[in-house]
Design an enzyme around this catalytic site. Structure first.
Site, mmCIF file in Angstrom:
data_model
loop_
_atom_site.group_PDB
_atom_site.id
_atom_site.type_symbol
_atom_site.label_atom_id
_atom_site.label_comp_id
_atom_site.label_asym_id
_atom_site.label_seq_id
_atom_site.Cartn_x
_atom_site.Cartn_y
_atom_site.Cartn_z
ATOM 1 N N CYS A 111 -40.980 6.144 10.630
ATOM 2 C CA CYS A 111 -40.264 5.836 11.862
ATOM 3 C C CYS A 111 -38.921 6.552 11.843
ATOM 4 C CB CYS A 111 -40.060 4.323 11.948
ATOM 5 S SG CYS A 111 -39.187 3.779 13.413
ATOM 6 N N HIS A 154 -47.372 1.722 17.855
ATOM 7 C CA HIS A 154 -46.099 1.768 17.126
ATOM 8 C C HIS A 154 -44.928 1.762 18.119
ATOM 9 C CE1 HIS A 154 -43.538 3.411 13.681
ATOM 10 N NE2 HIS A 154 -42.763 3.592 14.742
ATOM 11 N N GLU A 155 -45.024 2.599 19.159
ATOM 12 C CA GLU A 155 -43.924 2.688 20.135
ATOM 13 C C GLU A 155 -43.810 1.417 20.971
ATOM 14 O OE1 GLU A 155 -41.771 4.877 19.599
ATOM 15 O OE2 GLU A 155 -43.080 5.946 18.212
ATOM 16 N N HIS A 158 -41.937 -1.300 19.291
ATOM 17 C CA HIS A 158 -40.472 -1.193 19.399
ATOM 18 C C HIS A 158 -39.952 -1.924 20.633
ATOM 19 C CE1 HIS A 158 -39.237 1.296 16.090
ATOM 20 N NE2 HIS A 158 -40.089 2.267 16.394
#
Length: 183
Positions: A111, A154-155, A158
């Site tokens: 990351c 993953h994004e 966030h």
């Protein structure tokens, strides 16, 4: 131009907040931010520019990583030889369906907001369907599998204040789950 100094690091409180939904149409500033996020990814994947500005290579960036707690992501996955590449700037993305089958990267995940290598497998859904808006407010629906599905999850994590290492099994960090697919 965004550089590594614009990316907040692990421990910053914004990375643990649930980002706010955006109202459409986007403001001029929001559009410029999303375009700059994509431009960072383009630059980070260009060897010469990345070296000149000290950029770490990335395939995804979420607005909270530049200390903007809004639901925007940019993803830029180059063609790996399969003939498919992914180039998206998404607003208010939501995973609307997913497979039961899990997938993981054998090398784990990294990351831009985490400077250290964190050992461990990150199990995610192998297939997902995302609904979102593009920069102009048009509907987007994506069906993704394998590596692209992992990147988008993953994004989107966030946007929900979740870091990739939150998914790592603390007791058995390198143990693949039963029936999980290595990507």
């Amino acid at each position: 131009m965004l550089t590594m100094k614009d990316i907040i690091r692990d421990g910053h409180p914004t990375l643990r907040q649930k980002a706010a939904e955006l109202e459409l149409p986007l403001t001029k500033e929001e559009k410029e931010t999303l375009i700059a996020m994509r431009e960072f990814l383009v630059n980070s994947q260009d060897e010469e520019i990345a070296k000149r500005y000290g950029l770490r290579s990335g395939v995804g960036l979420a607005a909270p990583q530049i200390n903007i707690s809004k639901r925007m992501i940019a993803v830029l996955i180059p063609d790996d030889g399969s003939g498919k590449s992914y180039d998206y700037m998404l607003v208010n993305p939501k995973i609307v369906s997913h497979s039961v089958q899990e997938a993981y990267l054998p090398t784990g995940e990294g990351c831009l907001s985490v400077d250290d290598n964190v050992a461990g497998l990150v199990h995610r859904h192998n297939r997902i369907t995302i609904k979102a808006k593009d920069i102009e407010g048009n509907d987007i629906q994506l069906r993704l599998k394998g590596y692209p599905a992992i990147v988008f999850q993953h994004e989107i994590d966030h946007l929900n204040g979740v870091m990739f290492y939150d998914h790592i099994d603390k007791d058995h960090p390198l143990q693949p789950h039963t029936d999980a697919v290595e990507v």
